[in-house]
Design a protein around this motif. Structure first.
Motif, PDB file in Angstrom:
ATOM      1  N   LEU A   1       0.846  -1.000  -0.114  1.00  0.00           N
ATOM      2  CA  LEU A   1       0.121  -0.126   0.020  1.00  0.00           C
ATOM      3  C   LEU A   1       0.914   1.150  -0.074  1.00  0.00           C
ATOM      4  N   ASP A   2       0.303   2.175  -0.624  1.00  0.00           N
ATOM      5  CA  ASP A   2       1.161   3.448  -0.900  1.00  0.00           C
ATOM      6  C   ASP A   2       0.363   4.494  -0.050  1.00  0.00           C
ATOM      7  N   HIS A   3       1.019   5.055   0.872  1.00  0.00           N
ATOM      8  CA  HIS A   3       0.329   5.975   1.953  1.00  0.00           C
ATOM      9  C   HIS A   3       0.730   7.425   1.674  1.00  0.00           C
ATOM     10  N   GLU A   4      -0.269   8.495   1.140  1.00  0.00           N
ATOM     11  CA  GLU A   4       0.041   9.895   0.755  1.00  0.00           C
ATOM     12  C   GLU A   4       0.381  10.444   2.076  1.00  0.00           C
ATOM     13  N   PRO A   5       1.414  11.549   2.031  1.00  0.00           N
ATOM     14  CA  PRO A   5       1.750  12.372   3.186  1.00  0.00           C
ATOM     15  C   PRO A   5       0.639  13.028   3.818  1.00  0.00           C
ATOM     16  N   PRO A   6       0.547  13.268   5.002  1.00  0.00           N
ATOM     17  CA  PRO A   6      -0.554  13.889   5.783  1.00  0.00           C
ATOM     18  C   PRO A   6      -0.576  15.364   5.391  1.00  0.00           C
ATOM     19  N   GLU A   7      -1.773  15.767   5.275  1.00  0.00           N
ATOM     20  CA  GLU A   7      -2.128  17.312   4.960  1.00  0.00           C
ATOM     21  C   GLU A   7      -1.522  18.049   6.215  1.00  0.00           C
ATOM     22  N   PRO A   8      -0.852  19.028   5.836  1.00  0.00           N
ATOM     23  CA  PRO A   8      -0.208  19.915   6.789  1.00  0.00           C
ATOM     24  C   PRO A   8      -1.108  20.835   7.246  1.00  0.00           C
ATOM     25  N   GLU A   9      -0.731  21.166   8.710  1.00  0.00           N
ATOM     26  CA  GLU A   9      -1.759  21.945   9.558  1.00  0.00           C
ATOM     27  C   GLU A   9      -2.027  23.304   8.915  1.00  0.00           C
ATOM     28  N   ASP A  10      -1.121  23.829   8.183  1.00  0.00           N
ATOM     29  CA  ASP A  10      -1.166  25.293   7.489  1.00  0.00           C
ATOM     30  C   ASP A  10      -1.621  24.811   6.091  1.00  0.00           C
TER      31      ASP A  10
ATOM     32  N   PRO B   1       5.159  -7.017  14.187  1.00  0.00           N
ATOM     33  CA  PRO B   1       5.320  -5.579  13.851  1.00  0.00           C
ATOM     34  C   PRO B   1       4.116  -4.632  14.420  1.00  0.00           C
ATOM     35  N   GLY B   2       4.447  -3.440  14.618  1.00  0.00           N
ATOM     36  CA  GLY B   2       3.528  -2.614  15.245  1.00  0.00           C
ATOM     37  C   GLY B   2       4.111  -2.175  16.641  1.00  0.00           C
ATOM     38  N   HIS B   3       3.381  -0.872  17.035  1.00  0.00           N
ATOM     39  CA  HIS B   3       3.675  -0.538  18.491  1.00  0.00           C
ATOM     40  C   HIS B   3       2.392  -0.336  19.131  1.00  0.00           C
ATOM     41  N   VAL B   4       1.374  -1.323  19.372  1.00  0.00           N
ATOM     42  CA  VAL B   4       0.077  -0.945  19.525  1.00  0.00           C
ATOM     43  C   VAL B   4      -0.111   0.008  20.643  1.00  0.00           C
ATOM     44  N   LEU B   5       0.373  -0.630  22.052  1.00  0.00           N
ATOM     45  CA  LEU B   5       0.341  -0.019  23.410  1.00  0.00           C
ATOM     46  C   LEU B   5       0.718   1.432  23.312  1.00  0.00           C
ATOM     47  N   GLY B   6       1.948   1.656  22.760  1.00  0.00           N
ATOM     48  CA  GLY B   6       2.719   2.809  22.842  1.00  0.00           C
ATOM     49  C   GLY B   6       1.826   3.827  22.014  1.00  0.00           C
ATOM     50  N   ASP B   7       1.277   3.115  20.569  1.00  0.00           N
ATOM     51  CA  ASP B   7       0.713   4.355  19.964  1.00  0.00           C
ATOM     52  C   ASP B   7      -0.737   4.427  20.367  1.00  0.00           C
ATOM     53  N   LEU B   8      -1.245   3.720  21.109  1.00  0.00           N
ATOM     54  CA  LEU B   8      -2.671   4.035  21.669  1.00  0.00           C
ATOM     55  C   LEU B   8      -2.383   5.220  22.802  1.00  0.00           C
ATOM     56  N   ILE B   9      -1.529   4.906  23.529  1.00  0.00           N
ATOM     57  CA  ILE B   9      -1.082   5.932  24.391  1.00  0.00           C
ATOM     58  C   ILE B   9      -0.394   7.334  23.862  1.00  0.00           C
ATOM     59  N   ASP B  10       0.173   7.444  22.857  1.00  0.00           N
ATOM     60  CA  ASP B  10       0.811   8.433  22.044  1.00  0.00           C
ATOM     61  C   ASP B  10      -0.350   9.383  21.436  1.00  0.00           C
ATOM     62  N   SER B  11      -1.349   8.638  20.941  1.00  0.00           N
ATOM     63  CA  SER B  11      -2.365   9.125  20.092  1.00  0.00           C
ATOM     64  C   SER B  11      -3.229  10.254  20.923  1.00  0.00           C
TER      65      SER B  11
ATOM     66  N   ALA C   1      -7.734  -0.980  10.312  1.00  0.00           N
ATOM     67  CA  ALA C   1      -8.793  -1.673  10.707  1.00  0.00           C
ATOM     68  C   ALA C   1      -8.869  -1.335  12.437  1.00  0.00           C
ATOM     69  N   LEU C   2      -7.532  -1.237  12.946  1.00  0.00           N
ATOM     70  CA  LEU C   2      -7.470  -1.108  14.584  1.00  0.00           C
ATOM     71  C   LEU C   2      -7.829   0.340  14.873  1.00  0.00           C
ATOM     72  N   ALA C   3      -7.543   1.433  13.983  1.00  0.00           N
ATOM     73  CA  ALA C   3      -7.988   2.650  14.055  1.00  0.00           C
ATOM     74  C   ALA C   3      -9.682   2.886  14.141  1.00  0.00           C
TER      75      ALA C   3
ATOM     76  N   ARG D   1      -1.368   8.413  14.276  1.00  0.00           N
ATOM     77  CA  ARG D   1      -1.691   9.312  13.605  1.00  0.00           C
ATOM     78  C   ARG D   1      -3.242   8.912  13.088  1.00  0.00           C
ATOM     79  N   LEU D   2      -3.388   7.732  12.736  1.00  0.00           N
ATOM     80  CA  LEU D   2      -4.610   7.290  12.318  1.00  0.00           C
ATOM     81  C   LEU D   2      -5.637   7.285  13.294  1.00  0.00           C
ATOM     82  N   LEU D   3      -5.443   6.879  14.767  1.00  0.00           N
ATOM     83  CA  LEU D   3      -6.303   6.994  15.716  1.00  0.00           C
ATOM     84  C   LEU D   3      -6.629   8.625  16.051  1.00  0.00           C
ATOM     85  N   ALA D   4      -5.616   9.355  15.892  1.00  0.00           N
ATOM     86  CA  ALA D   4      -6.084  10.739  16.213  1.00  0.00           C
ATOM     87  C   ALA D   4      -6.865  11.456  15.037  1.00  0.00           C
ATOM     88  N   GLU D   5      -6.690  10.951  13.849  1.00  0.00           N
ATOM     89  CA  GLU D   5      -7.644  11.310  12.690  1.00  0.00           C
ATOM     90  C   GLU D   5      -9.117  10.631  12.810  1.00  0.00           C
ATOM     91  N   SER D   6      -9.208   9.237  13.125  1.00  0.00           N
ATOM     92  CA  SER D   6     -10.451   8.656  13.380  1.00  0.00           C
ATOM     93  C   SER D   6     -11.189   9.121  14.583  1.00  0.00           C
TER      94      SER D   6
END
Length: 640
Positions: A187-196, A382-392, A219-221, A632-637
């Motif tokens: 899968l090819d993931h586009e860069p996120p939209e900048p805040e500006d 692969p993944g950093h599930v617990l850390g990413d859930l906390i960081d989100s 799916a997780l997010a 990032r996906l969690l923060a978006e969703s």
């Protein structure tokens, strides 16, 4: 007697014939069996110790292995190892040989295969094989991403993949990436939209992932957002009072959070009362007649959770109805779990695919509590599930920080919590709960380990050697798992390894999941004891129950007196000997040292031979962060 057939000889020597042990394989030529055409039930009867029934079984085993045999033919022709054939047949199916003839670079999809191996196969089966072949470029893209998943990354920046393609002589990296994406594997993931709003997205932030991991993170997010949106309140926060005796404010808050939040996290180091809090959650829910499912990633952790809460607990794989080695689960969106609340302990061990499967199997309205310690090593997968859930920042987290030293054991918890905070204090343990044994090098460290397990710990502390576990960061060298297991077997259970190197009484560890074996199967990292040997099979008593191991699953057992820190994660033992040899220097990190120390319940011996590397590892976290998209996906969703 006909001349030996090299393909047949390689097939038999690699242990690919179901039911045929090494000894019987060596006896085939004497019975006049040197090629596939010689294999008949009558000829097999001529082997020593083979009766009619076994001869028939061996004959049908040989016929069933035909797809593997065909792959051995291709590999031997290219000068490659025959044992790869079993993995190829498992991964590519019954027409594996045809698929490899069509696309020899498909071999790169198997573990332990290098691009040089795949190129050799291509030269052998494709007339005029060419480095610029589109199939090769596509395979290198997937291989680069797959190699990164071994370090835990779910995504890689596209420009790193381009650099890897150039390094392997691929002239048009962009075309190779397009081909890999079109094949559906990447899968090819586009860069996120900048805040500006006036700024352009940064092309350096464009990433690629293997489809399976990219989709698992998405799916997780989505499922975290779904559970957060559909959760109703199970009980009034005032209900917490009924189980609050002995809980501090943070622990009470964690219990209250489970009642309202669809997904919540409970974190903290050893001795901070995570267990007591989980027990209170379960007691409260059961008193209200709420259905609770308890699970943990390993058999030992599940058993501990069960003892703690007095409520049945299983491994996450069993909870989800894992199917064989395929990685599929019976429980999913179509057949969800029937629990109102799901509690998973040791959540730092959840990789992205297992976590995605778990959340998919939770129906709307389920409350999920993940309990874990983010300072431990991240998951093997692969993944950093617990850390990413906390960081989100989008999921409620209760972190317990108060150390209940007396109740939770002293010196081990004190040392572990200091390491967790980046300090390495001198050990103060007059009761010998923690003992540090310096050693001048690997050989001396190995000698000390054997001495501790077989003599000092049982004699001085009355801890049975059968409940002492050796943990080391490395496989190789005098103080790695291989040599230590050899030395410990010689002292604790000498024998000549009657079945594939194992004897009754040997301690073993699983190095892969085989959940389809009767009656309960086993999961990666589980340790057990051999209780019986059969004809090319072993009976092993694991924490999750007895299992008969045979066939390809035998290759995924190793001796288990000494295991790696990663395999030890999620399990605890009364006595633990952690050995830190000089070879481990570069691998040492704060999470690794901390995870190793926290495996011990009553006694911890640290055999320290890594010099200044230990203090350096503890003071600098020094773990390369995993590249993932989940936070990032969690923060978006969840709209943060």
């Amino acid at each position: 007697m006909s001349a030996p057939d090299p393909v047949f000889a390689a097939f038999c020597a690699a242990g690919l014939w179901p039911g045929l042990g090494r000894r019987a394989a060596a006896e085939l030529p004497a019975a006049g069996i040197t090629s596939p055409d010689d294999v008949t039930a009558d000829r097999l009867l001529k082997l020593p110790r083979v009766g009619r029934q076994r001869a028939e079984r061996l004959f049908s085993g040989f016929l069933s292995a035909a797809p593997t045999y065909e792959v051995v033919g291709l590999l031997v022709g290219a000068g490659l190892e025959a044992r790869l054939a079993a993995t190829a047949a498992d991964a590519l199916g019954s027409d594996a040989a045809r698929r490899l003839r069509d696309d020899p670079w498909a071999l790169l999809g198997l573990t332990g295969v290098t691009l040089a191996d795949a190129d050799r196969l291509a030269v052998s089966v494709l007339p005029g094989a060419d480095k610029q072949d589109a199939r090769r470029g596509r395979a290198v893209v997937a291989h680069t991403l797959r190699t990164a998943t071994r370090d835990g990354h779910t995504v890689l920046p596209a420009d790193l993949v381009v650099a890897a393609l150039r390094a392997e002589g691929v002239a048009d990296p962009v075309a190779a990436i397009v081909a890999a994406v079109e094949s559906g594997e990447v899968l090819d993931h586009e860069p996120p939209e900048p805040e500006d709003p006036d700024a352009e997205p940064d092309p350096a932030l464009r990433t690629l992932s293997l489809a399976r991991y990219g989709m698992a993170e998405e799916a997780l997010a989505e499922n975290v957002a779904r559970l957060a949106a559909t959760a109703g309140r199970i009980a009034d926060p005032a209900a917490v009072r009924s189980v609050a005796t002995g809980l501090d404010d943070a622990q009470r808050q964690a219990v209250a959070q489970v009642l309202g939040a669809g997904v919540s996290l409970l974190t903290g180091g050893p001795g901070t009362g995570k267990s007591r809090t989980v027990a209170a959650v379960v007691a409260l829910l059961r008193s209200r007649g709420t259905d609770v499912a308890l699970a943990a990633p390993t058999g030992r952790a599940a058993k501990r959770l069960e003892e703690l809460t007095d409520h049945p607990a299983v491994t996450v794989h069993r909870l989800l109805g894992a199917q064989g080695t395929s990685g599929g689960f019976a429980r999913n969106e179509e057949w969800p779990l029937d629990a109102d609340v799901v509690v998973v302990d040791e959540a730092s061990m959840l990789d992205v695919e297992l976590a995605a499967a778990l959340l998919e199997a939770c129906p709307d309205g389920t409350h999920l509590l993940l309990v874990g310690d983010p300072a431990q090593l991240p998951s093997i997968g692969p993944g950093h599930v617990l850390g990413d859930l906390i960081d989100s920042g989008v999921v409620p987290v209760t972190e317990l920080t108060t150390l209940y030293r007396q109740a939770e054991g002293g010196a081990i918890a004190r040392l572990a919590n200091a390491v967790r905070a980046g300090q390495l204090p001198p050990v103060d343990s007059p009761d010998r709960e923690v003992v540090v044994v310096p050693a001048a090098g690997s050989a001396e460290a190995a000698k000390r380990v054997v001495q501790l397990v077989t003599d000092s710990i049982p004699r001085a502390l009355g801890i049975d050697p059968a409940t002492v576990q050796v943990v080391t960061p490395v496989h190789r060298g005098p103080a790695g798992t291989i040599e230590l297991n050899r030395a410990l077997k010689a002292r604790l259970n000498p024998g000549d390894g009657t079945v594939w190197g194992f004897d009754v009484g040997d301690r073993v560890v699983a190095t892969a999941n085989h959940l389809d074996l009767e009656p309960v199967g086993f999961a990666n990292g589980e340790t057990g004891v051999v209780t019986g040997t059969g004809d090319g099979s072993l009976d092993v008593d694991f924490a999750s129950g007895p299992v008969t191991v045979s066939g390809s699953a035998m290759g995924d057992l190793r001796h288990g007196w000494a295991i790696t820190v990663h395999r030890a994660q999620g399990s605890e033992w009364p006595g633990v000997v952690v050995v830190l040899p000089p070879e481990a220097g570069g691998m040492l990190s704060r999470p690794l040292v901390y995870t190793a120390l926290t495996r011990a319940q009553r006694h911890l011996s640290v055999v320290h031979a890594s010099g200044a590397a230990l203090a350096r590892a503890v003071s600098q976290v020094d773990v390369r962060p995993r590249r993932t998209r989940l936070a990032r996906l969690l923060a978006e969703s969840l709209g943060a």
